[in-house]
Scaffold this active site. Sequence first.
Site, mmCIF file in Angstrom:
data_model
loop_
_atom_site.group_PDB
_atom_site.id
_atom_site.type_symbol
_atom_site.label_atom_id
_atom_site.label_comp_id
_atom_site.label_asym_id
_atom_site.label_seq_id
_atom_site.Cartn_x
_atom_site.Cartn_y
_atom_site.Cartn_z
ATOM 1 N N LYS A 1 -4.225 -5.208 14.425
ATOM 2 C CA LYS A 1 -4.087 -6.050 13.236
ATOM 3 C C LYS A 1 -4.789 -7.362 13.509
ATOM 4 O O LYS A 1 -4.892 -7.790 14.665
ATOM 5 C CB LYS A 1 -2.599 -6.344 12.968
ATOM 6 C CG LYS A 1 -2.317 -6.705 11.537
ATOM 7 C CD LYS A 1 -2.155 -5.461 10.686
ATOM 8 C CE LYS A 1 -2.038 -5.770 9.211
ATOM 9 N NZ LYS A 1 -1.630 -4.551 8.453
ATOM 10 N N ASP B 1 -5.682 -6.511 3.972
ATOM 11 C CA ASP B 1 -4.230 -6.674 3.956
ATOM 12 C C ASP B 1 -3.991 -7.829 2.971
ATOM 13 O O ASP B 1 -4.871 -8.101 2.142
ATOM 14 C CB ASP B 1 -3.704 -6.997 5.375
ATOM 15 C CG ASP B 1 -2.205 -6.791 5.508
ATOM 16 O OD1 ASP B 1 -1.772 -5.643 5.694
ATOM 17 O OD2 ASP B 1 -1.435 -7.781 5.397
HETATM 18 N N1 GLU Z 1 -3.213 -3.267 5.899
HETATM 19 C C1 GLU Z 1 -2.895 -1.909 5.603
HETATM 20 C C2 GLU Z 1 -1.648 -1.503 6.353
HETATM 21 O O1 GLU Z 1 -0.762 -2.303 6.551
HETATM 22 C C3 GLU Z 1 -4.077 -0.969 5.761
HETATM 23 C C4 GLU Z 1 -4.726 -0.946 7.103
HETATM 24 C C5 GLU Z 1 -6.028 -0.124 7.182
HETATM 25 O O2 GLU Z 1 -6.415 0.465 6.179
HETATM 26 O O3 GLU Z 1 -6.614 -0.137 8.264
HETATM 27 O O4 GLU Z 1 -1.449 -0.375 6.730
#
Ligand code: GLU
Length: 451
Positions: A130, A170
């Site tokens: 992340k 996100d």
């Molecule tokens: N931010 C999204 C999540 O919390 C998607 C992450 C992604 O597609 O890599 O899963």
Amino acid sequence: MSDATSHEIDHFMKGLMKRNPGEPEFHQAVHEVVETLIPFILSNRVYKDAQILERMTEPDRVVIFRVCWEDDSGNIRTNRAWRVQFNNSIGPYKGGIRFHPNVTLSVLKFLGFEQTFKNSLTGLPMGGGKGGSNFNPKGKSDREIMRFCQSLMIELHRHIGEDTDVPAGDIGVGSREISYMFGQYKRLENRFSGILTGKGLSFGGSLVRTEATGYGCAYFCENMLNHIEDSLVDKICSISGSGNVALYAVEKAIELGAKVVTLSDSDGFVHVPNGINLEMLAFIKELKTVRRGRIHEFANHYKGVDFYAGKRPWNVPCDIAFPCATQNEINRADSQELINNGVKAVVEGANMPTNLDGIHEFRHAKVILAPAKAANAGGVAVSGLEQSQNALRLSWSREEVDQRLKSIMLEIHSKCVQHSHKYEDYTDYITGANIAGFTKVADAMLAYGIV
Ligand code: GLU
């Protein structure tokens, strides 16, 4: 829970908090997981002996860097950004980038930790990561957003790659920001490759990626209800948020026969007693994604829609609550209010929207709760499908991607049921998701030896 188990949980959490001071969100995310995992690990000694939980709660690495940029008035601005590469045991790091003033290392570690389990549950080869910045996109011009994204990518580009780490969006990062970042990566590296997901359709993006998290939540909810011989038809749903996740959860819930009565943003919530219809939804999508306006403008525009400033929607009676805004938006009082009003299920569209007290209340009242790592995995799952399409240099049709998303959500549901504890007719999806997500990653770590 036996004394030995609760002693082990306390001992583990004390150590984790000592090693990671001042990171409350990370402590909370780990606590929720170890409450259900430690009993499992104590009866599967191979994981305990190999110290898998200690290793899994330590990120592989964290990159921290300064992002300098110039605003429209010529002032020099400085933000901080991070990329937390949590665990790549089962695939390249994968997870979104968040832009929000409350982003800290603690928030990104909680998200990266959760992502590791979530990505494992999808069945696709993705590790957990992340990233994000304390940059506040609210009120910034397009050009300011572009300069910020370009400056961030100047540092980030050396840490990512299609087989290393593949970020996505996100909170605060949507297709506009992904496009600016992708464009800058391409300039820096002189390579066109799938290093980000959530890209535009004309440059490698996947159909259904925008809708995937919200649709996936509604599919998961339908699977949960089908499991107890029920369905979304005629269910009153209360949804918080008005971003990507919330809007497409509304769309699919309506399609599946539900009545959605609330939405919110950081200013307050709107109540639509007769249910949001498709015309209203189109208005809100335009308001939120094109005009970047506030949810009270929707209430001003339609008769019979009430706006409640500074409040969350959890006092509105509903059958199903979909918290789709952000972390810790349901506390003990909110959960008690929902329970008193007869809520049957909670489906987490946001990451960690229910705090630990709220979880305990719901479990005690036998309200079925779909944890984020299962319920909102549809977004990252379609990101995984975008990676596959990029690797194949192909684009799949809308039907094909949607069908795969549906099967992935059904498969996640089955894994949760298979690994959950059954208390009479109550399925504990939190335990199921934690154990199922854990075992795949843990078995890979065991296979690698002491690393
Ligand atoms: N931010 C999204 C999540 O919390 C998607 C992450 C992604 O597609 O890599 O899963």
